[in-house]
Design a protein around this motif. Structure first.
Motif, PDB file in Angstrom:
ATOM      1  N   LYS A 156       0.836  -1.201   0.000  1.00  0.00           N
ATOM      2  CA  LYS A 156       0.000   0.000   0.000  1.00  0.00           C
ATOM      3  C   LYS A 156       0.873   1.255   0.000  1.00  0.00           C
ATOM      4  O   LYS A 156       0.614   2.206  -0.750  1.00  0.00           O
ATOM      5  CB  LYS A 156      -0.903  -0.025   1.230  1.00  0.00           C
ATOM      6  CG  LYS A 156      -1.869   1.150   1.301  1.00  0.00           C
ATOM      7  CD  LYS A 156      -2.779   1.028   2.517  1.00  0.00           C
ATOM      8  CE  LYS A 156      -3.750   2.209   2.574  1.00  0.00           C
ATOM      9  NZ  LYS A 156      -4.633   2.124   3.772  1.00  0.00           N
ATOM     10  N   LYS A 157       1.890   1.245   0.871  1.00  0.00           N
ATOM     11  CA  LYS A 157       2.810   2.380   0.907  1.00  0.00           C
ATOM     12  C   LYS A 157       3.578   2.504  -0.405  1.00  0.00           C
ATOM     13  O   LYS A 157       3.834   3.616  -0.876  1.00  0.00           O
ATOM     14  CB  LYS A 157       3.811   2.190   2.062  1.00  0.00           C
ATOM     15  CG  LYS A 157       3.165   2.250   3.448  1.00  0.00           C
ATOM     16  CD  LYS A 157       2.608   3.625   3.760  1.00  0.00           C
ATOM     17  CE  LYS A 157       2.040   3.686   5.179  1.00  0.00           C
ATOM     18  NZ  LYS A 157       1.480   5.035   5.480  1.00  0.00           N
ATOM     19  N   LEU A 158       3.928   1.394  -0.987  1.00  0.00           N
ATOM     20  CA  LEU A 158       4.646   1.418  -2.256  1.00  0.00           C
ATOM     21  C   LEU A 158       3.776   2.006  -3.357  1.00  0.00           C
ATOM     22  O   LEU A 158       4.264   2.761  -4.210  1.00  0.00           O
ATOM     23  CB  LEU A 158       5.089  -0.002  -2.632  1.00  0.00           C
ATOM     24  CG  LEU A 158       5.864  -0.131  -3.949  1.00  0.00           C
ATOM     25  CD1 LEU A 158       7.183   0.653  -3.888  1.00  0.00           C
ATOM     26  CD2 LEU A 158       6.150  -1.601  -4.277  1.00  0.00           C
ATOM     27  N   LYS A 159       2.503   1.704  -3.316  1.00  0.00           N
ATOM     28  CA  LYS A 159       1.590   2.257  -4.314  1.00  0.00           C
ATOM     29  C   LYS A 159       1.474   3.762  -4.162  1.00  0.00           C
ATOM     30  O   LYS A 159       1.449   4.520  -5.154  1.00  0.00           O
ATOM     31  CB  LYS A 159       0.226   1.601  -4.172  1.00  0.00           C
ATOM     32  CG  LYS A 159      -0.752   1.977  -5.261  1.00  0.00           C
ATOM     33  CD  LYS A 159      -2.046   1.184  -5.125  1.00  0.00           C
ATOM     34  CE  LYS A 159      -3.011   1.521  -6.247  1.00  0.00           C
ATOM     35  NZ  LYS A 159      -4.298   0.779  -6.110  1.00  0.00           N
ATOM     36  N   GLU A 160       1.413   4.240  -2.914  1.00  0.00           N
ATOM     37  CA  GLU A 160       1.364   5.687  -2.657  1.00  0.00           C
ATOM     38  C   GLU A 160       2.648   6.336  -3.141  1.00  0.00           C
ATOM     39  O   GLU A 160       2.627   7.442  -3.717  1.00  0.00           O
ATOM     40  CB  GLU A 160       1.162   5.935  -1.169  1.00  0.00           C
ATOM     41  CG  GLU A 160      -0.213   5.515  -0.655  1.00  0.00           C
ATOM     42  CD  GLU A 160      -0.328   5.671   0.847  1.00  0.00           C
ATOM     43  OE1 GLU A 160       0.689   6.069   1.475  1.00  0.00           O
ATOM     44  OE2 GLU A 160      -1.411   5.390   1.404  1.00  0.00           O
ATOM     45  N   LEU A 161       3.762   5.661  -2.914  1.00  0.00           N
ATOM     46  CA  LEU A 161       5.047   6.194  -3.364  1.00  0.00           C
ATOM     47  C   LEU A 161       5.085   6.298  -4.879  1.00  0.00           C
ATOM     48  O   LEU A 161       5.558   7.312  -5.422  1.00  0.00           O
ATOM     49  CB  LEU A 161       6.176   5.304  -2.863  1.00  0.00           C
ATOM     50  CG  LEU A 161       7.581   5.667  -3.339  1.00  0.00           C
ATOM     51  CD1 LEU A 161       7.994   7.027  -2.755  1.00  0.00           C
ATOM     52  CD2 LEU A 161       8.588   4.602  -2.961  1.00  0.00           C
ATOM     53  N   GLU A 162       4.600   5.305  -5.561  1.00  0.00           N
ATOM     54  CA  GLU A 162       4.592   5.329  -7.014  1.00  0.00           C
ATOM     55  C   GLU A 162       3.719   6.473  -7.528  1.00  0.00           C
ATOM     56  O   GLU A 162       4.047   7.137  -8.519  1.00  0.00           O
ATOM     57  CB  GLU A 162       4.098   4.002  -7.558  1.00  0.00           C
ATOM     58  CG  GLU A 162       5.053   2.838  -7.354  1.00  0.00           C
ATOM     59  CD  GLU A 162       6.332   3.016  -8.155  1.00  0.00           C
ATOM     60  OE1 GLU A 162       6.272   3.527  -9.293  1.00  0.00           O
ATOM     61  OE2 GLU A 162       7.403   2.647  -7.638  1.00  0.00           O
ATOM     62  N   GLY A 163       2.596   6.728  -6.832  1.00  0.00           N
ATOM     63  CA  GLY A 163       1.736   7.847  -7.229  1.00  0.00           C
ATOM     64  C   GLY A 163       2.413   9.181  -7.023  1.00  0.00           C
ATOM     65  O   GLY A 163       2.342  10.075  -7.893  1.00  0.00           O
ATOM     66  N   ALA A 164       3.085   9.314  -5.857  1.00  0.00           N
ATOM     67  CA  ALA A 164       3.779  10.569  -5.581  1.00  0.00           C
ATOM     68  C   ALA A 164       4.932  10.769  -6.556  1.00  0.00           C
ATOM     69  O   ALA A 164       5.189  11.911  -7.006  1.00  0.00           O
ATOM     70  CB  ALA A 164       4.298  10.556  -4.142  1.00  0.00           C
ATOM     71  N   LYS A 165       5.607   9.738  -6.890  1.00  0.00           N
ATOM     72  CA  LYS A 165       6.705   9.840  -7.856  1.00  0.00           C
ATOM     73  C   LYS A 165       6.183  10.259  -9.221  1.00  0.00           C
ATOM     74  O   LYS A 165       6.802  11.116  -9.891  1.00  0.00           O
ATOM     75  CB  LYS A 165       7.434   8.501  -7.955  1.00  0.00           C
ATOM     76  CG  LYS A 165       8.605   8.540  -8.906  1.00  0.00           C
ATOM     77  CD  LYS A 165       9.362   7.233  -8.917  1.00  0.00           C
ATOM     78  CE  LYS A 165       8.552   6.150  -9.604  1.00  0.00           C
ATOM     79  NZ  LYS A 165       9.361   4.918  -9.782  1.00  0.00           N
ATOM     80  N   LYS A 166       5.050   9.730  -9.587  1.00  0.00           N
ATOM     81  CA  LYS A 166       4.480  10.082 -10.895  1.00  0.00           C
ATOM     82  C   LYS A 166       4.088  11.553 -10.941  1.00  0.00           C
ATOM     83  O   LYS A 166       4.346  12.267 -11.926  1.00  0.00           O
ATOM     84  CB  LYS A 166       3.278   9.197 -11.170  1.00  0.00           C
ATOM     85  CG  LYS A 166       2.696   9.380 -12.560  1.00  0.00           C
ATOM     86  CD  LYS A 166       1.472   8.506 -12.769  1.00  0.00           C
ATOM     87  CE  LYS A 166       1.844   7.042 -12.781  1.00  0.00           C
ATOM     88  NZ  LYS A 166       0.663   6.186 -13.111  1.00  0.00           N
ATOM     89  N   VAL A 167       3.481  12.028  -9.843  1.00  0.00           N
ATOM     90  CA  VAL A 167       3.092  13.442  -9.783  1.00  0.00           C
ATOM     91  C   VAL A 167       4.319  14.345  -9.821  1.00  0.00           C
ATOM     92  O   VAL A 167       4.347  15.371 -10.523  1.00  0.00           O
ATOM     93  CB  VAL A 167       2.258  13.713  -8.510  1.00  0.00           C
ATOM     94  CG1 VAL A 167       2.011  15.227  -8.328  1.00  0.00           C
ATOM     95  CG2 VAL A 167       0.932  12.977  -8.596  1.00  0.00           C
TER      96      VAL A 167
END
Length: 467
Positions: A156-167
């Motif tokens: 879950k945290k990794l998914k949030e990280l991937e979203g933040a990285k994309k933004v």
């Protein structure tokens, strides 16, 4: 920050690491934990493979055992009927005994492989792997769910990280584009000051947005790093459980393979060692000198011989002249040279009628003459009135001594062996042929009989049996 950003950073290569979350792996690749789960299914299949391996070896042992038995039966019969004799024959036959014993041992190996090793794997597999109604094994499902549960918080945290990285990467891209437009506007004379002002404001906003995205990205990464130790601990716990299960399988397979080795290694079987000890003893005990002496005593100069001796005439013993001797009354006087001829004829009769490979068949006695034969022809001539011209139907009465027999008398017998008559007054017949015994055996072992064809004559008494 915007000046050093490269779009290639968003295309980070996913590793094939055990820690990799399957959701973010490239197509066709998953984390190593999937291989750990698959190992459970592979373990079940390997148990099947081991059982098939043991079963095929058991079939080989069975076939070899049968081949040894067939070989032993065939050659034991050939040696028994062959011309080999004495201690060397027994040594040769001991090879067949060895084959029979080794055949039993290999048949026992086959039984042990199937009854012990095969069943051991089958029962262990049944106890270790539990099939589910919806397919798959309970152990596989538990391991997979354990890894998923351990990965869920970190994923879950990794998914949030991937979203933040994309933004953040998108903001960096927008900032880079805004800076490029401002630079181009400054170099063009047609761009007004108001337009340049707006382009500059756009660049400032992009920098602010990029910084905010960066802060969120760094915060998300920090939170993920804080979860990583717990993630690793949970994953290792599930992996250790899988390792323990696999350790049981590997140890069990090793144990079974040692059992198979113990069943196959006949050199550790004392019975197997004793087989070859007995074989060596049988062969080394063979003695050429003993065999040569046996042959000399039974078939050579060591045989007993009733050598001719002078006998006084005794009228009281005249009635003991056998029918075999009477049948020769009409023949010429027997000279000393006829002794060898008679023996040779008897031996020739043995070789012609009895298979030389059959040691159990009796042989016809060679002592077929008496000293009284030297005087019998004259007496016969006097009784018949002189040679073949006397009364009694001419020469026919002298040649056939059985013309006066009653064909209705006698006992039915069956021939045990083939016999070829060596003299005119002897019968010839084949093994299994039936004939009629007309008189009992005389002291020289001959009987008078009649064939189915009606022919009358003499035959060896030990060549037939009563029906």
């Amino acid at each position: 920050m915007s000046g050093t950003f490269d779009e290639s950073v968003s295309l980070e290569e996913s590793t094939d690491s055990f820690w990799e979350i399957g959701l973010f792996c490239p197509v066709g690749k998953v984390g190593n934990y999937k291989r750990t789960v698959k190992r459970i299914d592979d373990g079940h299949r390997l148990c099947n493979d081991l059982m098939n391996c043991i079963q095929e070896r058991a079939k080989i042992e069975k076939a070899y055992s049968q081949q040894l038995t067939d070989w032993s039966k065939r050659w034991r019969l050939l040696v028994d009927k062959g011309p080999q004799y004495g201690t060397v024959e027994r040594a040769w036959t001991s090879l067949m005994t060895e084959a029979e014993k080794v055949s039993d041992l290999h048949h026992e190996v086959k039984n042990n492989l199937m009854a012990e090793a095969f069943e051991k794997v089958k029962n262990w597999q049944k106890d270790s792997y539990h099939k589910q109604m919806m397919g798959g094994f309970k152990e596989t499902k538990e391991a997979d769910e354990g890894f998923k549960k351990a990965q869920k918080p970190w994923a879950k945290k990794l998914k949030e990280l991937e979203g933040a990285k994309k933004v953040y990467h998108a903001a960096c891209k927008e900032e880079k584009l805004a800076s490029a437009r401002e630079s181009n506007g400054k170099s063009e004379a047609s761009v007004t000051s108001d337009q340049l002002k707006k382009l500059h404001e756009k660049v400032d906003r992009c920098k602010v947005d990029s910084q905010k995205a960066k802060d969120r990205y760094e915060k998300s990464l920090d939170e993920l790093n804080k979860c990583t130790p717990q993630y690793m601990e949970s994953m290792e716990q599930v992996f250790d459980q899988s390792q323990q299960f696999e350790d049981k399988r590997l140890s069990f397979i090793r144990e079974v393979l040692l059992d198979v080795k113990r069943h196959l290694n006949l050199t550790e079987n004392q019975s197997y060692a004793s087989v070859y000890q007995e074989l060596e003893q049988s062969i080394t005990s063979a003695s050429a000198q003993d065999d040569l002496q046996w042959f000399k005593n039974n078939h050579g100069p060591g045989m007993y011989m009733n050598w001719p001796q002078f006998e006084e005439y005794n009228p009281d013993l005249s009635h003991n002249i056998t029918k075999r001797e009477k049948s020769k009354k009409g023949s010429d006087s027997i000279m000393l040279t006829n002794v060898t001829t008679a023996v040779d004829r008897a031996q020739a009769g043995d070789q012609g009628s009895v298979n030389s490979y059959d040691k159990s068949q009796p042989h016809r006695a060679s002592n077929e003459w008496s000293d009284e034969d030297q005087t019998a022809p004259n007496s016969a001539s006097d009784a018949n009135g002189g040679g073949t011209g006397g009364t009694g139907g001419g020469s026919g009465g002298a040649d056939n001594p059985f013309d006066d027999d009653d064909p209705a008398d006698g006992v039915r017998v069956r021939a045990l062996y083939d016999y070829e008559g060596q003299e005119q007054d002897e019968l010839s017949f084949r093994a299994g042929e039936e004939l009629t015994k007309l008189e009992d055996e005389d002291e020289q072992g001959w009987c008078k009989g009649r064939l189915e064809s009606g022919q009358l004559g003499l035959y060896p008494a030990n060549y037939v049996e009563p029906i």
